[in-house]
Design a protein around this motif. Structure first.
Motif, PDB file in Angstrom:
ATOM      1  N   ASP A   1      65.420  68.734  94.588  1.00  0.00           N
ATOM      2  CA  ASP A   1      65.788  70.149  94.561  1.00  0.00           C
ATOM      3  C   ASP A   1      65.256  70.909  95.773  1.00  0.00           C
ATOM      4  OD1 ASP A   1      67.172  69.959  92.179  1.00  0.00           O
ATOM      5  OD2 ASP A   1      65.382  70.283  90.970  1.00  0.00           O
ATOM      6  N   PHE A   2      64.014  70.624  96.170  1.00  0.00           N
ATOM      7  CA  PHE A   2      63.349  71.440  97.187  1.00  0.00           C
ATOM      8  C   PHE A   2      62.908  70.667  98.422  1.00  0.00           C
ATOM      9  CE2 PHE A   2      62.287  73.109  92.947  1.00  0.00           C
ATOM     10  CZ  PHE A   2      62.924  74.338  93.019  1.00  0.00           C
ATOM     11  N   ALA A   3      62.926  69.353  98.366  1.00  0.00           N
ATOM     12  CA  ALA A   3      62.333  68.571  99.456  1.00  0.00           C
ATOM     13  C   ALA A   3      63.057  67.248  99.618  1.00  0.00           C
ATOM     14  CB  ALA A   3      60.849  68.335  99.185  1.00  0.00           C
ATOM     15  N   ALA A   4      62.635  66.510 100.652  1.00  0.00           N
ATOM     16  CA  ALA A   4      63.202  65.186 100.926  1.00  0.00           C
ATOM     17  C   ALA A   4      62.103  64.287 101.461  1.00  0.00           C
ATOM     18  CB  ALA A   4      64.344  65.283 101.932  1.00  0.00           C
ATOM     19  N   THR A   5      62.224  63.014 101.164  1.00  0.00           N
ATOM     20  CA  THR A   5      61.302  62.005 101.686  1.00  0.00           C
ATOM     21  C   THR A   5      62.094  60.995 102.490  1.00  0.00           C
ATOM     22  OG1 THR A   5      59.723  62.211  99.854  1.00  0.00           O
ATOM     23  CG2 THR A   5      59.681  60.158 101.101  1.00  0.00           C
ATOM     24  N   ALA A   6      61.690  60.786 103.744  1.00  0.00           N
ATOM     25  CA  ALA A   6      62.317  59.789 104.614  1.00  0.00           C
ATOM     26  C   ALA A   6      61.337  58.640 104.808  1.00  0.00           C
ATOM     27  CB  ALA A   6      62.687  60.399 105.957  1.00  0.00           C
ATOM     28  N   VAL A   7      61.815  57.417 104.614  1.00  0.00           N
ATOM     29  CA  VAL A   7      60.965  56.233 104.768  1.00  0.00           C
ATOM     30  C   VAL A   7      61.679  55.241 105.675  1.00  0.00           C
ATOM     31  CG1 VAL A   7      59.705  54.396 103.603  1.00  0.00           C
ATOM     32  CG2 VAL A   7      60.099  56.568 102.416  1.00  0.00           C
ATOM     33  N   MET A   8      60.983  54.820 106.734  1.00  0.00           N
ATOM     34  CA  MET A   8      61.549  53.825 107.643  1.00  0.00           C
ATOM     35  C   MET A   8      60.959  52.457 107.312  1.00  0.00           C
ATOM     36  SD  MET A   8      63.744  53.493 110.145  1.00  0.00           S
ATOM     37  CE  MET A   8      63.868  55.049 111.069  1.00  0.00           C
ATOM     38  N   PHE A   9      61.851  51.474 107.119  1.00  0.00           N
ATOM     39  CA  PHE A   9      61.443  50.110 106.810  1.00  0.00           C
ATOM     40  C   PHE A   9      61.745  49.201 107.994  1.00  0.00           C
ATOM     41  CE2 PHE A   9      61.841  51.826 102.533  1.00  0.00           C
ATOM     42  CZ  PHE A   9      60.791  51.220 101.848  1.00  0.00           C
ATOM     43  N   SER A  10      60.982  48.115 108.086  1.00  0.00           N
ATOM     44  CA  SER A  10      61.163  47.162 109.183  1.00  0.00           C
ATOM     45  C   SER A  10      62.437  46.346 109.024  1.00  0.00           C
ATOM     46  CB  SER A  10      59.961  46.212 109.246  1.00  0.00           C
ATOM     47  OG  SER A  10      59.823  45.505 108.008  1.00  0.00           O
ATOM     48  N   LEU A  11      62.882  46.153 107.777  1.00  0.00           N
ATOM     49  CA  LEU A  11      64.108  45.431 107.458  1.00  0.00           C
ATOM     50  C   LEU A  11      64.801  46.168 106.321  1.00  0.00           C
ATOM     51  CD1 LEU A  11      62.643  41.789 107.426  1.00  0.00           C
ATOM     52  CD2 LEU A  11      64.179  42.720 109.170  1.00  0.00           C
ATOM     53  N   GLU A  12      65.966  45.704 105.937  1.00  0.00           N
ATOM     54  CA  GLU A  12      66.645  46.339 104.815  1.00  0.00           C
ATOM     55  C   GLU A  12      65.803  46.171 103.553  1.00  0.00           C
ATOM     56  OE1 GLU A  12      70.955  46.364 102.491  1.00  0.00           O
ATOM     57  OE2 GLU A  12      70.425  44.687 103.796  1.00  0.00           O
ATOM     58  N   PRO A  13      65.454  47.258 102.872  1.00  0.00           N
ATOM     59  CA  PRO A  13      64.616  47.149 101.678  1.00  0.00           C
ATOM     60  C   PRO A  13      65.392  46.594 100.498  1.00  0.00           C
ATOM     61  CG  PRO A  13      65.288  49.419 102.019  1.00  0.00           C
ATOM     62  CD  PRO A  13      65.779  48.654 103.215  1.00  0.00           C
TER      63      PRO A  13
END
Length: 244
Positions: free
Chosen positions: A187-199
């Motif tokens: 609703d109010f925020a977002a989390t971005a996560v970068m992975f080394s390979l496809e999770p």
């Protein structure tokens, strides 16, 4: 899109650092962490060529089930499945040449290679960023690499401008040759996560759940735009802090 310069308290230079947590009591015995990817049950040690082939086939079925359940990613599946396929082919050819040969024992006697492949091709978290919808700058970041804002910011801008955006959403995007970006939005925020390979799907669900808990725990502050990281909790830290 909301104005990035909306009423948001000025943050000190170290505002992206994790808030200090109290030291755990020394008298309490900590419970071991549950592994994110438990190993499949061991197959009984084969005693004949036929049982060896059956055991390999059982292992191939197990990793197929693991992929179907979202416990491993495609790279892990392909590497381990190839390993078992090669073992199966070698044993079959040995038996074709000499049914009495015991060379098949050497083929299955090498231990640990599949476990190495499982770990080597597991997607690792490179970094995470948490954003409030009022600003393109992260309110918290962590990991062993610096966030790539040039990749994340355009995606966030497009998400916040969506008219029929779902309240909770999870998307993924390949970045470069190997890296994958997961974006969990609430609703109010977002989390971005970068992975080394496809999770694996299980890792994606974890990111979704961590973000949902972040919004649930900080709901009042997020709704009012009172973004003070030192007064907030960030479940996303579990992605990069093993002792969290």
């Amino acid at each position: 899109m909301n104005d990035p310069k909306s009423n948001r308290p000025d943050q000190p230079p170290d505002s992206l650092r994790s808030p200090i947590r109290p030291t755990a009591p020394t008298t309490t015995t900590s419970r071991p962490r549950t592994p994110t990817q438990p190993l499949p049950p061991e197959v009984e040690t084969p005693t004949t060529p036929t049982s060896a082939l059956n055991a390999i086939r059982q292992k191939m079925e197990l990793i197929a089930d693991e992929f179907a359940q979202g416990k491993i990613n495609r790279a892990q599946f392909n590497a381990m499945y190839k390993r078992y396929s090669e073992q199966r082919t070698i044993i079959e050819r040995l038996l074709e040449r000499n049914p009495e040969s015991e060379a098949w024992k050497q083929v299955i006697g090498v231990k640990g290679q599949t476990g190495f492949l499982r770990h080597h091709f597991e997607a690792q978290t490179l970094y995470f960023c948490v954003y409030h919808r009022s600003s393109p700058q992260p309110i918290m970041a962590g990991g062993k690499q610096a966030p790539e804002n040039a990749v994340i910011t355009p995606l966030l801008k497009a998400v916040w401008l969506m008219k029929d955006r779902p309240k909770q959403a999870l998307g993924r995007k390949q970045v470069g040759e190997n890296n994958w970006l997961l974006l969990a939005v609430g609703d109010f925020a977002a989390t971005a996560v970068m992975f080394s390979l496809e999770p694996a799907n299980a890792q994606a669900r974890l990111v979704r759940d961590l973000h949902a808990d972040f919004e649930r725990a900080n709901q009042a502050a997020l709704a009012r735009g009172w973004i003070v990281p030192e007064r907030m909790v960030f479940p996303q830290r579990a992605l990069v802090e093993g002792g969290f």
